[in-house]
Design a protein around this motif. Structure first.
Motif, PDB file in Angstrom:
ATOM      1  N   ARG A 155       0.925  11.043   1.918  1.00  0.00           N
ATOM      2  CA  ARG A 155       0.693  11.231   3.350  1.00  0.00           C
ATOM      3  C   ARG A 155       1.065   9.970   4.142  1.00  0.00           C
ATOM      4  O   ARG A 155       1.615  10.050   5.261  1.00  0.00           O
ATOM      5  CB  ARG A 155      -0.771  11.590   3.595  1.00  0.00           C
ATOM      6  CG  ARG A 155      -1.113  13.026   3.248  1.00  0.00           C
ATOM      7  CD  ARG A 155      -2.596  13.284   3.386  1.00  0.00           C
ATOM      8  NE  ARG A 155      -2.910  14.697   3.122  1.00  0.00           N
ATOM      9  CZ  ARG A 155      -4.147  15.174   3.029  1.00  0.00           C
ATOM     10  NH1 ARG A 155      -5.194  14.333   3.157  1.00  0.00           N
ATOM     11  NH2 ARG A 155      -4.322  16.445   2.795  1.00  0.00           N
ATOM     12  N   GLY A 156       0.794   8.811   3.544  1.00  0.00           N
ATOM     13  CA  GLY A 156       1.180   7.561   4.216  1.00  0.00           C
ATOM     14  C   GLY A 156       2.685   7.435   4.338  1.00  0.00           C
ATOM     15  O   GLY A 156       3.214   7.008   5.385  1.00  0.00           O
ATOM     16  N   VAL A 157       3.410   7.799   3.281  1.00  0.00           N
ATOM     17  CA  VAL A 157       4.874   7.755   3.323  1.00  0.00           C
ATOM     18  C   VAL A 157       5.393   8.748   4.349  1.00  0.00           C
ATOM     19  O   VAL A 157       6.339   8.468   5.106  1.00  0.00           O
ATOM     20  CB  VAL A 157       5.452   8.051   1.930  1.00  0.00           C
ATOM     21  CG1 VAL A 157       6.975   8.206   1.990  1.00  0.00           C
ATOM     22  CG2 VAL A 157       5.073   6.958   0.956  1.00  0.00           C
ATOM     23  N   GLN A 158       4.786   9.915   4.416  1.00  0.00           N
ATOM     24  CA  GLN A 158       5.228  10.941   5.341  1.00  0.00           C
ATOM     25  C   GLN A 158       5.013  10.483   6.776  1.00  0.00           C
ATOM     26  O   GLN A 158       5.869  10.720   7.649  1.00  0.00           O
ATOM     27  CB  GLN A 158       4.444  12.243   5.088  1.00  0.00           C
ATOM     28  CG  GLN A 158       4.916  13.430   5.925  1.00  0.00           C
ATOM     29  CD  GLN A 158       6.286  13.933   5.489  1.00  0.00           C
ATOM     30  OE1 GLN A 158       6.745  13.648   4.377  1.00  0.00           O
ATOM     31  NE2 GLN A 158       6.964  14.675   6.375  1.00  0.00           N
ATOM     32  N   GLN A 159       3.896   9.816   7.021  1.00  0.00           N
ATOM     33  CA  GLN A 159       3.640   9.323   8.376  1.00  0.00           C
ATOM     34  C   GLN A 159       4.636   8.218   8.767  1.00  0.00           C
ATOM     35  O   GLN A 159       4.949   8.049   9.956  1.00  0.00           O
ATOM     36  CB  GLN A 159       2.209   8.792   8.466  1.00  0.00           C
ATOM     37  CG  GLN A 159       1.151   9.889   8.391  1.00  0.00           C
ATOM     38  CD  GLN A 159      -0.254   9.323   8.362  1.00  0.00           C
ATOM     39  OE1 GLN A 159      -0.435   8.091   8.350  1.00  0.00           O
ATOM     40  NE2 GLN A 159      -1.240  10.224   8.326  1.00  0.00           N
ATOM     41  N   ALA A 160       5.132   7.462   7.779  1.00  0.00           N
ATOM     42  CA  ALA A 160       6.123   6.420   8.063  1.00  0.00           C
ATOM     43  C   ALA A 160       7.512   6.993   8.262  1.00  0.00           C
ATOM     44  O   ALA A 160       8.461   6.278   8.634  1.00  0.00           O
ATOM     45  CB  ALA A 160       6.146   5.392   6.932  1.00  0.00           C
ATOM     46  N   GLY A 163       9.273   9.981   3.768  1.00  0.00           N
ATOM     47  CA  GLY A 163       9.060  10.933   2.687  1.00  0.00           C
ATOM     48  C   GLY A 163       9.545  12.322   3.039  1.00  0.00           C
ATOM     49  O   GLY A 163       9.647  12.702   4.214  1.00  0.00           O
ATOM     50  N   ALA A 164       9.827  13.088   1.974  1.00  0.00           N
ATOM     51  CA  ALA A 164      10.248  14.480   2.181  1.00  0.00           C
ATOM     52  C   ALA A 164       9.012  15.387   2.257  1.00  0.00           C
ATOM     53  O   ALA A 164       7.962  15.124   1.652  1.00  0.00           O
ATOM     54  CB  ALA A 164      11.160  14.919   1.041  1.00  0.00           C
ATOM     55  N   GLN A 165       9.187  16.471   2.976  1.00  0.00           N
ATOM     56  CA  GLN A 165       8.071  17.407   3.151  1.00  0.00           C
ATOM     57  C   GLN A 165       7.682  18.061   1.840  1.00  0.00           C
ATOM     58  O   GLN A 165       6.506  18.286   1.571  1.00  0.00           O
ATOM     59  CB  GLN A 165       8.476  18.484   4.177  1.00  0.00           C
ATOM     60  CG  GLN A 165       7.407  19.508   4.459  1.00  0.00           C
ATOM     61  CD  GLN A 165       6.181  18.900   5.144  1.00  0.00           C
ATOM     62  OE1 GLN A 165       6.312  17.876   5.844  1.00  0.00           O
ATOM     63  NE2 GLN A 165       5.023  19.500   4.944  1.00  0.00           N
TER      64      GLN A 165
END
Length: 384
Positions: A155-160, A163-165
Motif C-alpha cells: 500500500r505504501g508503494v502504491q501511494q508513492a 506499484g502496480a495495482q
C-alpha cells in the motif's frame, strides 16, 4: 302258728308295694327335674334378637360390653398419597467431562468429591494431536503477520505511485487467506482447550465448564486416554436437585405439573421438605408400570445428596364425606359392610363404598352419612 304264717305271707306284698311306691317317687322326681331342665333349655339368656333385617342387643346381653358404637365424622381434608422416591442430581446442571483428544494424563488437579468452580483446571493431557493443533495455530499467526506487513508495504508503494495495482490486489488476497487460516487454527485450539503454561503446546489443559462437585472420576494420573468418547469425570451442581418419585399407572391422575409436594427423607426423620412437580414422564417404565415424576428442590445447604431415599406425599383433594374407623368394616361375600344403629342398641347391616384410608379412618363414599352411629369395633360378633 297260723297267725305267724299269715304275717309272713303278707310281708312280700308289703315290700313290693313299698318298692313300687319308691320307684314312683323316684320317677316323679326324675320327671320333675327333667321338666325343669327342659324349661331352662327352652328359655336361654339371649345375646341378641333378630327382628327382620335388624338385630337388637338386649339390655342384659354381655355383647353390650364388647361392642363399641361411634359416630361417623366428617372428612373434608385432602388425602395424602405417599410414594417412594429418590434424590437425583439435576440433569440440566450435570456435565460429563470428555477428553477432547487422546493422550496421557500428566496432571490431575482434582479428586472425587471436590468442589470446583467454572474455569478451574481439572487435568492436563499430553497429546500429539493437540501439539499439532497448537503448531498449526502458531504457523497461521506468523503467516498472518507476514501477510499483514506485505500488504502494508504494498500500500505504501502504491501511494508513492510506483506499484502496480495487481500487486496490491495480490497482497490483499494473501492477507485475507492468511486471516482465514489463522481463525481456523485458533478456533481449533480453543475448541480443544488451552495450552496453559506449557509453551510447547503438548499439554492440553481441561477446564471445568460449570461449578459443582466431582461426583464421578474414572481417570488416574499417568493413565492413557484412548477413547475420546468416554467420560473421565462428572461435575454436578447440587445447589438444586431433583427428587424422583415412582407413580403407579392408576395414580397418575392425582399428579399434575406445578403441584406442591411434601417430602421426608430417611436421613432427616424430623425434617420435612417442600417442592413442586417439575416434570412428569410421558413414558411408563415397562417393568414396573410406573411413571417418573420429578420434584425440584433447593439444596444450597447441601443436605440432599444423590441416591438418598425419600417419601413423596402428594395431596389429593377429596369431596366432603363420612369417615369411620377401619375396624368398623366387615367383609360380606364380595361386598364391604358395617352395622348402623337405627335405634338404641338396634342395628342393621349396610353395604358401603369406601374411599381412601388415613390414620386408621376410612372415607365412606356411600352407605353412611355424617352423624350416623355405627359399630366401630366388635361388629364381627353380630355376623350370622
Amino acid at each position: 302258728m297260723q297267725n305267724k304264717f299269715h304275717s309272713l305271707a303278707k310281708r312280700p306284698l308289703t315290700i313290693a308295694i313299698s318298692a313300687a311306691l319308691g320307684a314312683a317317687v323316684l320317677l316323679s322326681i326324675s320327671l320333675g327335674m327333667r321338666s325343669s331342665f327342659v324349661h331352662a333349655e327352652n328359655q336361654p339368656e339371649a345375646l341378641m334378637v333378630r327382628q327382620g333385617p335388624n338385630i337388637v342387643i338386649p339390655a342384659n346381653s354381655p355383647l353390650r360390653q364388647r361392642i363399641s358404637v361411634v359416630t361417623a365424622s366428617q372428612a373434608d381434608s385432602a388425602h395424602a398419597v405417599e410414594l417412594p422416591a429418590q434424590v437425583e442430581a439435576n440433569p440440566a446442571t450435570t456435565v460429563n467431562i470428555l477428553p477432547p483428544l487422546t493422550g496421557k494424563v500428566v496432571a490431575l488437579k482434582v479428586g472425587l468429591g471436590d468442589r470446583v468452580k467454572k474455569g478451574q483446571p481439572l487435568l492436563v493431557i499430553a497429546s500429539g494431536d493437540f501439539a499439532q493443533a497448537a503448531s498449526d495455530q502458531q504457523k497461521a499467526r506468523d503467516a498472518l503477520q507476514l501477510a499483514k506487513r506485505t500488504l502494508e508495504r504494498q500500500r505504501g508503494v502504491q501511494q508513492a505511485g510506483a506499484g502496480a495495482q495487481k500487486d496490491l490486489e495480490a497482497a490483499e488476497s494473501a492477507y485475507e487467506q492468511a486471516l482465514y487460516e489463522f481463525n481456523r487454527a485458533d478456533t481449533r485450539v480453543h475448541a480443544l482447550g488451552d495450552i496453559g503454561t506449557d509453551l510447547s503446546g503438548r499439554g492440553l489443559t481441561v477446564f471445568a465448564p460449570v461449578s459443582g462437585s466431582i461426583t464421578a472420576l474414572s481417570i488416574g494420573l499417568g493413565q492413557n486416554v484412548n477413547d475420546a468418547t468416554a467420560s473421565v469425570m462428572t461435575i454436578s451442581n447440587l445447589d438444586s436437585v431433583w427428587v424422583t418419585a415412582n407413580v403407579p399407572e392408576n395414580m397418575l391422575s392425582y399428579v399434575s405439573k406445578g403441584q406442591s409436594v411434601k417430602l421426608s427423607l430417611n436421613a432427616y426423620p424430623d425434617a420435612q421438605f417442600k417442592g413442586k412437580v417439575s416434570f412428569i414422564s410421558d413414558v411408563l417404565q415397562p417393568d414396573t408400570r410406573r411413571s417418573l415424576v420429578r420434584i425440584a428442590l433447593d439444596n444450597k445447604e447441601g443436605k440432599l445428596k444423590p441416591n438418598m431415599y425419600a417419601t413423596a406425599s402428594f395431596p389429593v383433594p377429596q369431596a366432603v364425606s363420612a369417615s369411620v374407623p377401619t375396624s368398623a368394616l366387615l367383609m360380606n361375600n364380595d361386598s364391604t359392610t358395617l352395622f348402623v344403629e337405627v335405634a338404641p342398641w338396634t342395628f342393621t347391616r349396610r353395604t358401603v363404598e369406601t374411599g381412601f384410608e388415613d390414620n386408621g379412618q376410612v372415607r365412606i363414599l356411600s352407605g353412611v352419612k355424617v352423624g350416623e352411629r355405627v359399630i366401630g369395633a366388635g361388629g364381627v360378633l353380630l355376623n350370622d
